[in-house]
Design an enzyme around this catalytic site. Structure first.
Site, short mmCIF file in Angstrom:
data_model
loop_
_atom_site.label_atom_id
_atom_site.label_comp_id
_atom_site.label_asym_id
_atom_site.label_seq_id
_atom_site.Cartn_x
_atom_site.Cartn_y
_atom_site.Cartn_z
N GLU A 425 0.80 -1.23 0.00
CA GLU A 425 0.00 0.00 0.00
C GLU A 425 0.83 1.28 0.00
OE1 GLU A 425 -2.87 -0.27 3.17
OE2 GLU A 425 -4.13 -1.64 2.04
N GLU A 486 -6.56 -8.01 -0.32
CA GLU A 486 -7.10 -7.75 1.03
C GLU A 486 -8.52 -7.22 0.93
OE1 GLU A 486 -4.89 -5.42 3.92
OE2 GLU A 486 -3.00 -5.99 2.98
#
Ligand code: GAL
Length: 768
Positions: A425, A486
Site C-alpha cells: 500500500e 485484502e
C-alpha cells in the site's frame, strides 16, 4: 549496467560479505565432498542490558541468561502491551570450537532471521551489520577464526524500529518483536562453493519437460587455474530415486544467471498440484578435477502457474483463488516459534480453513512454513517487508536487496506463484519499483510479479495488478490480470465473543466478497484480511492493541467466519456443517436477526426441533457464485428445545449436529496438536482447550480461569491461569533438553481436570 553489476548494486553496502580472504589462495588438500552444516541454536548467552566490553572475547557472560534459538528478546502478554517493551538493543554471545573436519574450508555463520539489525563480532572483531529482520544473512568468519581454541561470536541486536530499515520509517499495523527468532548455523564449505541455486522447470505441460539449473558460485576462484575447470553436476531425484543426471561447465565468462545444466529425458513427471503436491529434489554438485568440492540441494515441483486474463491457471486449469493473509506473530513470544509451529499454521490454513492461497503479509516468512505449503498444496504470494512508507535511497537499496534475498532463498518452492515486489500500500515510485521488478524477473524469469497497492490508478509495473479493495461492492478489475489481496479486515473487526449479529455479519461480508469474485473470471480470486488476529501498535486495533481482523483468533481457533472458509471445500474432502449461532443464546438475538446462518457444503439441511422440521437449501439467490453458499434460515418461531441439524448430499444424510438449548457449560475439552516433541530446547506444540455443551458445541461466553500443572522436561508458554477468551484458548509447550514424558494437566474450576501427555524424544546434541 551488466547483470552482474545490477545484482551487486541491489545488495550495495550491506556488508554481509565484507571481508576479504587475504592469503587464502590454496585449495585445501583434505576437503571432503559436500558442505558441513552445524546447527547453532543452543547455548547462546543473552542479556537485555548492554555492558562495557560485552562483545569482547574475554567478557564474563556467566551471569547472562542461557537461551535457545528461536528466541524472543522479551516475553510479552498476549494483548494490551506497549511495544516499547521489546524495543531495545540486546547482546547475544555464543562460544564454539571448530571440529577438525572444518579445517581448510571457508566458514560462514548463517542467520535465517534476527529482528531487526544485527552487528556481528567474531573474537572481538566487528564483521559488519545486517539491516533487516525478515531476510537471511551470512558473515564470513574464515579470516578471524581460531582453529585451535574457542571462538566467540557476539551479536548486538537492535530491535528498535529503525527508520533506516524496511518496514520502518512510518507507522505500521503490526508488531515486529525482537530476538534471534529463526535458526542459526555454521556452514563450512570449500573455497569455491555453491552460493545460490535456481531450479527452473521448463515445458512442464509438454511430454518432454526439462529442468534448467542455474548456479552462482561463491568464494575464491583462484584455485580454478590450478585444478582444472569447474563443473556443475545436477541430479534429479524423485522419492529418493535418481531419475537423471547431467553436468555442465561453469566458466567465469558465463552470464551468472544463465543455466549451467539442462536436465532432459526425464520421462513422465508427476506434476505438483493442490490435490497432489508432488515434490522432486535437485542435487547440485560442484566438481573440480573429478572431485566433488561442494553439494547442495533444493526440493521443487513441476507445475505451470500463471495469472491470465481469465483468472489464475495451475497446470492449465483455472483455479479460483480463495485465500487469507497471514502474519507470522504469536501470543507471548512474538515471532519466536520453531519449525513445527510454523508448519502447523500452514496446516491450519489448508486443512482447517481450506484455503488454497496464503499471502505472507507483509514480509518473507519462515522457510518451515513455506516447506509445509509445498507439501500441503497451499499456494503462496510472498512479499518483501514494508507497509505504506518508502524511505530514502539507502532504504530503497535495502528493499531491492530484500527482493534479491527473498527470491534467492525461496524460488524453488512450487507453492509460491507470485512475488510481491512493492511495499504494501505504498505510493507509486516508478524508479524504485522498476528496480524491484527487474530484480525478481532477472533472478526468476519463471514467476510473475505483483505489488500490493490500494488504489486502482496506480502505475502497473508488475505482471499482475494486485489490489487491496476494502470497499463494497468491489471495484471491477482494471487490468486483465487482477487479484484482490485484502478485503474486510479493519472494516469489520470481530471478536470471537462478539454478539451473534456481528459474528454473522462477519461471515456475510467475507461471503459476499468471494461471491462477487466468483462472478467474473477476470478476478483471479481474493485473499481476505486476515487469517489470524494479531498484536499491533496503539494507533491501530481494538483498544487492547489487537487487530481482531482474523477469521480465527490469535490462538488460531476459528471464529464463525473461519467456518465459512472451511465450508467452501469439496464435500469429498471434508463435510462441513457449522451453525454461526449459539442456539442456547437465542435470548440474545436482536429483533432484526431473523435469518441465522449455517455454513455447510451439504446440498440440503433438515433442522428439527421437537416436531418442527425446517428444510433448507443453500442461499443460491444471494451467493450464486460461491461453490457452497451458506444456508440462511428463519429460526424465529422455532420452539425452544434442543435442535438437530441434518446435512444431506444427493439425498443421503451425511452429517448431523445437535445443539443444546440448556445454556450450561457441560464439558471441558483439551487437545494437543502433537503428542511427540524433540528435546532440542525449542520444539513446541499447542495445547487447545474449550468449554462445550453436552454435544461438544463451543460455549462462547464461558469465562473460567484455566490452571495448568506441568510435569516433565517442558516449559509452558502462556498465561497460567489462562482466562478463557470466547470460551476457548491455547498455550504452547516447549521442550527442554531431556527426553521423557511431559504431562500437562489443565484444570477447569468446575468441570474438572484433564491431562495430555507428550513424549519428548531425544534430540542429537549440537556438534558445536
Ligand atoms: C490494510 C493493510 C493491512 C492491515 C489491514 C487492516 O490496509 O494492508 O496490513 O492493516 O489494512 O484491515
Amino acid at each position: 549496467m551488466d547483470r552482474r553489476d545490477f545484482l551487486k548494486n541491489g545488495g550495495a553496502a550491506l556488508g554481509a560479505f565484507a571481508l576479504q580472504h587475504a592469503g587464502l589462495t590454496q585449495a585445501p588438500a583434505n576437503a571432503a565432498a559436500g558442505r558441513l552444516l552445524f546447527p547453532m541454536n543452543r547455548n547462546w548467552r543473552f542479556s537485555a542490558q548492554r555492558a562495557e566490553g560485552d562483545t569482547a572475547p574475554g567478557f564474563d557472560d556467566s551471569h547472562f541468561e542461557r537461551v535457545t534459538i528461536p528466541h524472543t528478546n522479551k516475553p510479552v502478554p498476549w494483548h494490551s502491551f506497549d511495544e516499547k517493551l521489546y524495543q531495545f538493543v540486546s547482546i547475544y554471545r555464543r562460544r564454539f570450537r571448530l571440529p577438525a573436519e572444518a579445517q581448510g574450508r571457508l566458514v560462514f555463520v548463517d542467520f535465517d532471521g534476527a529482528m531487526t539489525a544485527a552487528k556481528v563480532w567474531l573474537n572481538g572483531r566487528l564483521l559488519g551489520e545486517y539491516k533487516g529482520g525478515y531476510t537471511p544473512f551470512s558473515f564470513d568468519l574464515t579470516p578471524l577464526l581460531d582453529w585451535k581454541a574457542e571462538n566467540i561470536l557476539a551479536v548486538e541486536l537492535d530491535s528498535t524500529e529503525r527508520p533506516d530499515i524496511p518496514p520502518f520509517g512510518g507507522s505500521i499495523d503490526y508488531l515486529t518483536f525482537g530476538g534471534i527468532y529463526r535458526d542459526v548455523r555454521l556452514r563450512a564449505v570449500a573455497y569455491t562453493f555453491i552460493d545460490s541455486l535456481f531450479i527452473r522447470p521448463v515445458d512442464v505441460m509438454s511430454n518432454s519437460p526439462s529442468v534448467d539449473v542455474v548456479c552462482q558460485v561463491g568464494g575464491d576462484q583462484i584455485p580454478a587455474r590450478q585444478e582444472g575447470p569447474l563443473m556443475l553436476e545436477a541430479e534429479l531425484l524423485y522419492q529418493g530415486r535418481s531419475i537423471v543426471k547431467a553436468a555442465g561447465a561453469l566458466d567465469a565468462s558465463r552470464p551468472p544467471l544463465d543455466p549451467v545444466v539442462r536436465l532432459m529425458n526425464l520421462g513422465p513427471v508427476e506434476r505438483w498440484s493442490l490435490e497432489s503436491p508432488q515434490l522432486y529434489t535437485l542435487v547440485a554438485r560442484l566438481i573440480r578435477g573429478g572431485r566433488v568440492v561442494d553439494e547442495d540441494r533444493r526440493r521443487f515441483g513441476f507445475r505451470q502457474a500463471e495469472f491470465t486474463d481469465h483468472g489464475f491457471e495451475l497446470n492449465g486449469k483455472v483455479v479460483k483463488l480463495r485465500g487469507l493473509d497471514r502474519h507470522q506473530t504469536f501470543p507471548w513470544v512474538g515471532q519466536a516459534m520453531p519449525a513445527r509451529v510454523q508448519r502447523r499454521d500452514a496446516e491450519i490454513l489448508r486443512r482447517e480453513l481450506k484455503i488454497n492461497i496464503v499471502r505472507t503479509s507483509h514480509y518473507p516468512q519462515s522457510p518451515a512454513f513455506l516447506d509445509a505449503c509445498d507439501e500441503l498444496g497451499l499456494l503462496v504470494l510472498e512479499e518483501i517487508p514494508g507497509w505504506n512508507h518508502i524511505g530514502d535511497a539507502a532504504w530503497k537499496d535495502i528493499s531491492v536487496d530484500n527482493v534479491r534475498r527473498m527470491v534467492t532463498r525461496d524460488a524453488h518452492h512450487p507453492s509460491i506463484v507470485l512475488w510481491g515486489v512493492r511495499i504494501n500500500e505504498s505510493r507509486d515510485d516508478h524508479d524504485f519499483y522498476t528496480r524491484t521488478n527487474a530484480m525478481a524477473h532477472q533472478l526468476d524469469p519463471t514467476r510473475q510479479t505483483g505489488g500490493i497497492r490500494d488504489h486502482q490508478d496506480s502505475e502497473l509495473l508488475e505482471d499482475v495488478f494486485t489490489m487491496n479493495d476494502f470497499g463494497w461492492p468491489l471495484l471491477p478489475p482494471n487490468h486483465p490480470r487482477y487479484l484482490n489481496t485484502e478485503f474486510c479486515g479493519h472494516t469489520y473487526p470481530t471478536k470471537p465473543y462478539d454478539a451473534v449479529d456481528r459474528l454473522t455479519e462477519h461471515i456475510r461480508r467475507h461471503a459476499r466478497v468471494h461471491n462477487q469474485l466468483g462472478s467474473n473470471p477476470q478476478y483471479a480470486g481474493g485473499i481476505g484480511w486476515c487469517a489470524f488476529d494479531y498484536d499491533t501498535h496503539g494507533n491501530f486495533g481494538s483498544g487492547d492493541r489487537i487487530c481482531y481482523h482474523g477469521v480465527s483468533d490469535i490462538f488460531r481457533l476459528p471464529k464463525p467466519a473461519g467456518h465459512f472458509y472451511r465450508s467452501q471445500c469439496d464435500p469429498a474432502e471434508d463435510i462441513v456443517l457449522e451453525p454461526a449461532f449459539d442456539w442456547s443464546a437465542r435470548g440474545d438475538w436482536s429483533a432484526e436477526m431473523n435469518h441465522s446462518i449455517i455454513c455447510s457444503n451439504c446440498d440440503r439441511l433438515k433442522i428439527v426441533v421437537r416436531d418442527r422440521v425446517i428444510e433448507a437449501e443453500p442461499d443460491r439467490a444471494t451467493y450464486p457464485n460461491l461453490p457452497h453458499p451458506p444456508f440462511q434460515v428463519d429460526l424465529e418461531r422455532v420452539p425452544y428445545a434442543d435442535m438437530r441439524i441434518e446435512g444431506y448430499l444427493a439425498g443421503q444424510k451425511v452429517v448431523e449436529r445437535n445443539l443444546s438449548s440448556r445454556g450450561l457449560d457441560q464439558q471441558f475439552i483439551v487437545a494437543a496438536d502433537d503428542n511427540q516433541l524433540r528435546a532440542d530446547g525449542a520444539d513446541s506444540t499447542r495445547i487447545t482447550f474449550r468449554v462445550a455443551d453436552e454435544y461438544g458445541n463451543l460455549r462462547r461466553y464461558a469465562t473460567a480461569a484455566i490452571r495448568f500443572h506441568v510435569e516433565g522436561p517442558v516449559q509452558l508458554i502462556g498465561d497460567n491461569p489462562f482466562a478463557l477468551v470466547g470460551g476457548c484458548g491455547a498455550v504452547w509447550i516447549r521442550a527442554q533438553f531431556s527426553a521423557g514424558t511431559a504431562v500437562v494437566r489443565a484444570i477447569h474450576p468446575a468441570l474438572g481436570a484433564l491431562e495430555v501427555r507428550i513424549q519428548i524424544a531425544p534430540a542429537p546434541a549440537e556438534r558445536l
